[in-house]
Write a protein that holds these residues in place. Sequence first.
Motif, PDB file in Angstrom:
ATOM      1  N   THR A   1       6.684   6.793   5.698  1.00  0.00           N
ATOM      2  CA  THR A   1       7.089   6.030   4.521  1.00  0.00           C
ATOM      3  C   THR A   1       7.883   6.909   3.557  1.00  0.00           C
ATOM      4  OG1 THR A   1       5.133   4.634   4.704  1.00  0.00           O
ATOM      5  CG2 THR A   1       6.229   4.676   2.560  1.00  0.00           C
TER       6      THR A   1
ATOM      7  N   TYR B   1      10.783   2.202  -0.258  1.00  0.00           N
ATOM      8  CA  TYR B   1      10.673   1.776  -1.656  1.00  0.00           C
ATOM      9  C   TYR B   1      11.686   2.541  -2.504  1.00  0.00           C
ATOM     10  CZ  TYR B   1       6.220   0.022   0.075  1.00  0.00           C
ATOM     11  OH  TYR B   1       5.265  -0.614   0.813  1.00  0.00           O
TER      12      TYR B   1
ATOM     13  N   LEU C   1       2.016   6.167  -7.355  1.00  0.00           N
ATOM     14  CA  LEU C   1       2.344   5.145  -6.358  1.00  0.00           C
ATOM     15  C   LEU C   1       2.202   5.696  -4.948  1.00  0.00           C
ATOM     16  CD1 LEU C   1       3.644   2.345  -5.595  1.00  0.00           C
ATOM     17  CD2 LEU C   1       5.862   3.510  -5.745  1.00  0.00           C
TER      18      LEU C   1
ATOM     19  N   LEU D   1      -0.518   4.408  -2.177  1.00  0.00           N
ATOM     20  CA  LEU D   1      -0.060   3.807  -0.916  1.00  0.00           C
ATOM     21  C   LEU D   1      -0.698   4.497   0.290  1.00  0.00           C
ATOM     22  CD1 LEU D   1       3.740   3.244  -1.690  1.00  0.00           C
ATOM     23  CD2 LEU D   1       2.008   1.457  -1.336  1.00  0.00           C
TER      24      LEU D   1
ATOM     25  N   LEU E   1       0.542  -3.083  -2.243  1.00  0.00           N
ATOM     26  CA  LEU E   1       1.631  -2.646  -3.108  1.00  0.00           C
ATOM     27  C   LEU E   1       1.378  -2.956  -4.581  1.00  0.00           C
ATOM     28  CD1 LEU E   1       4.364  -1.333  -3.449  1.00  0.00           C
ATOM     29  CD2 LEU E   1       5.430  -3.531  -2.902  1.00  0.00           C
TER      30      LEU E   1
ATOM     31  N   ALA F   1      -1.168  -0.627  -5.889  1.00  0.00           N
ATOM     32  CA  ALA F   1      -0.607   0.732  -5.948  1.00  0.00           C
ATOM     33  C   ALA F   1       0.266   0.895  -7.190  1.00  0.00           C
ATOM     34  CB  ALA F   1       0.195   1.028  -4.685  1.00  0.00           C
ATOM     35  N   CYS F   2       1.013  -0.164  -7.530  1.00  0.00           N
ATOM     36  CA  CYS F   2       1.835  -0.130  -8.749  1.00  0.00           C
ATOM     37  C   CYS F   2       0.957  -0.102  -9.997  1.00  0.00           C
ATOM     38  CB  CYS F   2       2.772  -1.332  -8.787  1.00  0.00           C
ATOM     39  SG  CYS F   2       4.136  -1.222  -7.610  1.00  0.00           S
TER      40      CYS F   2
END
Length: 294
Positions: free
Chosen positions: A160, A181, A246, A250, A256, A259-260
């Motif tokens: 990622t 992202y 973040l 993750l 998501l 995580a934010c």
Amino acid sequence: MEQKPKVTIVGSINMDLVTITSQLPKVGETLFGDQFQMNPGGKGANQAVAAARLGAHVQLIGCVGSDNFGKELLAHLQNEGVDVSNVEPVTGSTATASITVSGGDNSIIVVPAANHSVTAAFVESKREVIANSDIVILQLEIPLEAVEKAVEIAKENNITVILNPAPIQELSAELISKIDYVTPNEHEQVLLKQNHNEKELIGKLIVTKGSQGVSIIEAGQEIHVPAYKIDAIDTTGAGDAFNGGLAYALVKGFPLREACKYGNAVAALSTTKLGAQSGMPTAEEVATFMNSRE
């Protein structure tokens, strides 16, 4: 024992030269400042400290100069628990950021210096480190060729990738397609949209909006994740705190949106002290803070 998340950061390492003043000077104006500090900085190093304090095993890939700033920054990062075995000293000066802070806002001028030595060839020499990561974070304070090489290696190994596109510059559609992202602020989002078809960014875009929180841009909708209200002293590094939080969340398996939310908490706490890195919280501090706000 639970294995620590393996976070690799390819990025900038700076010494921040911070002036605190009651107002920002106009062009040609001379003002008396209230306070001056030298603080460790650079978006790469800031994100490394953020993730390390949360409990990640952080490998930082980058360069410092052969000057005293370089020595001080390496010692500081080691003290923060960041693995700097892939940070190399190069001839010349360490990067600096001249930051003026007034009323919780800031303006910044960066001189890249040693950060320009983070080339594609340099990143290629760190292939094994990137290939053995859980997640990779990148920014644009190093040459774009280095970012592209790091993304290429990460994608070859199904890792990622988070790109924090700051300072903003034109990116290829191919590069965007390989990134999981993209985390611009509102100003950077506007410039991204000018250079990219919106479809290229759908499902990748997480826009940081300071005291308003973040927005996740998905197909046909915008999911708003509100910020935590807090009395900010210095917002320098808050975006880096968010990115570090973040990435950590993750890898820990948070969905998501959660995580934010976690990243927002890390960012909020980071603004409670002067300096980009000094306010980065621990996982325990984040947990306590989030529990107190539920």
